[in-house]
Design a protein around this motif. Sequence first.
Motif, short mmCIF file in Angstrom:
data_model
loop_
_atom_site.label_atom_id
_atom_site.label_comp_id
_atom_site.label_asym_id
_atom_site.label_seq_id
_atom_site.Cartn_x
_atom_site.Cartn_y
_atom_site.Cartn_z
N ALA A 36 -24.56 133.31 56.00
CA ALA A 36 -24.32 133.88 57.33
C ALA A 36 -22.92 134.46 57.43
CB ALA A 36 -24.54 132.81 58.39
N LEU A 37 -21.94 133.74 56.88
CA LEU A 37 -20.55 134.21 56.92
C LEU A 37 -20.36 135.48 56.12
CD1 LEU A 37 -18.64 130.81 56.67
CD2 LEU A 37 -18.61 132.39 58.61
N THR A 38 -20.94 135.53 54.93
CA THR A 38 -20.78 136.73 54.11
C THR A 38 -21.48 137.95 54.74
OG1 THR A 38 -22.68 136.06 52.75
CG2 THR A 38 -20.51 135.44 51.96
N THR A 39 -22.62 137.70 55.41
CA THR A 39 -23.29 138.80 56.11
C THR A 39 -22.45 139.30 57.27
OG1 THR A 39 -25.46 137.86 55.52
CG2 THR A 39 -25.39 139.48 57.31
N LEU A 40 -21.84 138.38 57.98
CA LEU A 40 -20.95 138.76 59.08
C LEU A 40 -19.76 139.58 58.56
CD1 LEU A 40 -19.80 138.60 61.97
CD2 LEU A 40 -18.90 136.33 61.38
N ILE A 41 -19.15 139.13 57.48
CA ILE A 41 -18.01 139.84 56.90
C ILE A 41 -18.41 141.26 56.49
CG2 ILE A 41 -16.41 139.90 54.94
CD1 ILE A 41 -16.45 136.78 55.07
N ALA A 42 -19.62 141.38 55.95
CA ALA A 42 -20.08 142.69 55.50
C ALA A 42 -20.19 143.68 56.65
CB ALA A 42 -21.42 142.56 54.79
N GLU A 43 -20.44 143.19 57.86
CA GLU A 43 -20.58 144.08 59.02
C GLU A 43 -19.22 144.48 59.61
OE1 GLU A 43 -23.34 143.52 62.09
OE2 GLU A 43 -24.81 142.46 60.85
N MET A 44 -18.16 143.79 59.24
CA MET A 44 -16.86 144.12 59.81
C MET A 44 -16.40 145.49 59.33
SD MET A 44 -14.88 140.46 59.54
CE MET A 44 -15.44 139.05 60.47
N PRO A 45 -15.69 146.25 60.16
CA PRO A 45 -14.99 145.84 61.39
C PRO A 45 -15.78 146.01 62.67
CG PRO A 45 -14.33 148.05 60.82
CD PRO A 45 -15.30 147.61 59.76
N ASN A 46 -17.11 146.22 62.56
CA ASN A 46 -17.91 146.42 63.77
C ASN A 46 -19.14 145.53 63.76
OD1 ASN A 46 -16.86 149.57 63.05
ND2 ASN A 46 -16.46 148.81 65.11
N PRO A 47 -18.95 144.21 63.74
CA PRO A 47 -20.11 143.32 63.78
C PRO A 47 -20.81 143.41 65.13
CG PRO A 47 -18.10 142.06 64.12
CD PRO A 47 -17.68 143.47 63.79
N SER A 48 -22.13 143.32 65.09
CA SER A 48 -22.91 143.42 66.32
C SER A 48 -24.02 142.37 66.25
CB SER A 48 -23.50 144.82 66.46
OG SER A 48 -24.26 144.94 67.64
N GLY A 49 -23.90 141.34 67.06
CA GLY A 49 -24.90 140.29 67.02
C GLY A 49 -24.39 138.99 67.60
N VAL A 50 -25.01 137.89 67.15
CA VAL A 50 -24.72 136.56 67.69
C VAL A 50 -24.25 135.64 66.57
CG1 VAL A 50 -25.64 134.53 68.87
CG2 VAL A 50 -26.39 136.82 69.56
N LEU A 51 -23.08 135.06 66.75
CA LEU A 51 -22.51 134.08 65.83
C LEU A 51 -22.63 132.70 66.44
CD1 LEU A 51 -20.73 133.24 63.34
CD2 LEU A 51 -18.76 133.64 64.83
N THR A 52 -23.15 131.74 65.69
CA THR A 52 -23.20 130.35 66.15
C THR A 52 -22.47 129.47 65.16
OG1 THR A 52 -25.32 129.95 65.04
CG2 THR A 52 -25.39 130.65 67.35
N LEU A 53 -21.79 128.46 65.68
CA LEU A 53 -21.06 127.51 64.83
C LEU A 53 -21.19 126.12 65.44
CD1 LEU A 53 -17.61 127.93 63.18
CD2 LEU A 53 -18.10 125.87 64.52
N SER A 54 -21.57 125.16 64.62
CA SER A 54 -21.71 123.78 65.05
C SER A 54 -20.91 122.88 64.12
CB SER A 54 -23.19 123.36 65.04
OG SER A 54 -23.33 121.99 65.35
N LEU A 55 -20.04 122.05 64.69
CA LEU A 55 -19.21 121.13 63.91
C LEU A 55 -19.53 119.70 64.30
CD1 LEU A 55 -15.41 121.32 63.14
CD2 LEU A 55 -16.33 119.28 64.24
N ARG A 56 -19.67 118.83 63.32
CA ARG A 56 -19.87 117.40 63.54
C ARG A 56 -19.00 116.63 62.55
NH1 ARG A 56 -21.78 119.54 67.18
NH2 ARG A 56 -23.77 119.17 68.27
N SER A 57 -18.31 115.61 63.06
CA SER A 57 -17.48 114.77 62.20
C SER A 57 -17.25 113.43 62.88
CB SER A 57 -16.13 115.44 61.93
OG SER A 57 -15.25 114.57 61.25
N ALA A 58 -17.66 112.35 62.23
CA ALA A 58 -17.46 111.01 62.81
C ALA A 58 -15.97 110.70 62.93
CB ALA A 58 -18.17 109.96 61.96
N ALA A 59 -15.20 111.05 61.91
CA ALA A 59 -13.77 110.78 61.94
C ALA A 59 -13.03 111.76 62.85
CB ALA A 59 -13.20 110.84 60.53
N GLY A 60 -13.58 112.96 62.98
CA GLY A 60 -12.95 113.96 63.82
C GLY A 60 -11.98 114.84 63.06
N VAL A 61 -11.74 116.02 63.63
CA VAL A 61 -10.82 116.99 63.06
C VAL A 61 -9.67 117.19 64.03
CG1 VAL A 61 -10.53 119.35 62.24
CG2 VAL A 61 -12.69 118.15 61.84
N GLY A 62 -8.45 116.90 63.58
CA GLY A 62 -7.30 117.03 64.46
C GLY A 62 -6.01 117.14 63.67
N PRO A 63 -4.87 117.03 64.35
CA PRO A 63 -3.57 117.20 63.70
C PRO A 63 -3.33 116.24 62.53
CG PRO A 63 -3.33 117.24 66.08
CD PRO A 63 -4.74 116.84 65.82
#
Length: 312
Positions: free
Chosen positions: A248-275
Amino acid sequence: MMRTLALAFVLLSGPAAADDCAAFWGAISDLREEAPQFNGRLAASDGDWCLVEDFVFETPGDYVPDWYVDRVRLKGSALPWLTGLINGGALTGLVPERLEIEVEGLRLVPKTGNAQMDWLFEAQSRPNRIDADVALAWDAAGKVLRVEALKIDFPGENLVEFSGEAKGVDLSSDGAMQMSVTSFAVTEADLRIRTHGLFEWYVLMPLGPSFLPYEGDIDAAAQGIKAEMTAAVVDLPGATFSPESKSALTTLIAEMPNPSGVLTLSLRSAAGVGPARVTGYAVSGMPATVQETAPFFDGVKIDVGWTHEDAP
């Protein structure tokens, strides 16, 4: 510093009763000398909402946008906490459990110092208003801050939607909040972006001058950047990014600089992501390759989707 930050937060948080609305606006007005110039009109209560109209937030310096908003509707239980924070009072026992915000008619107007151009930019902004809604909730016992819903509706078929959850967030005192800045960790996040020009307006223009040369073959330079981005995606840790996400990411990059569509991103982490995940880089230095970032993604699962849509 904390009082000034509180001012920025209180502008987007609010009371329910008319007296609370007046006190809320009075607290903000008392801090005019500590914050960039702002103006607005308190229109009292609208049911259990506090209503502010014709709001203007002027940022200092040229070549940065001023913020104009037709209407801001606010409600929640955060008012006493915010008032105590602004006034430097005690926060013990004050629990900002919830706040909701509705923004109508937001316009970002660049200022250049040239009267002619500033007038034109202001006129140009009027048909391009942005609407936004957000609902936040804080679990004091669990020290969890939730973005229940964030929606930003841009002109045209452009939309950003987000929800998320962070642990280690303590709003019970000034000191606890300062500690939370380094201890919080995002455990859940869901992002959906629909772009039909959104990328070009809000991402491409700010980043382009930093990465593209000023002269020469700009198209070739852009293709080179896209090739580097694609190679970096291939090297992302497989435990975090599935083959489908990388595709999905490489397809999105290929459309740049004029991507047209819907990007979804889901993150899950028990420990969490932070500083805390990047503190080691302060000693060892920033990673030189994508492979060296693997510890940052340890225990993190990120799913990415990209669906092309023809421009409307």
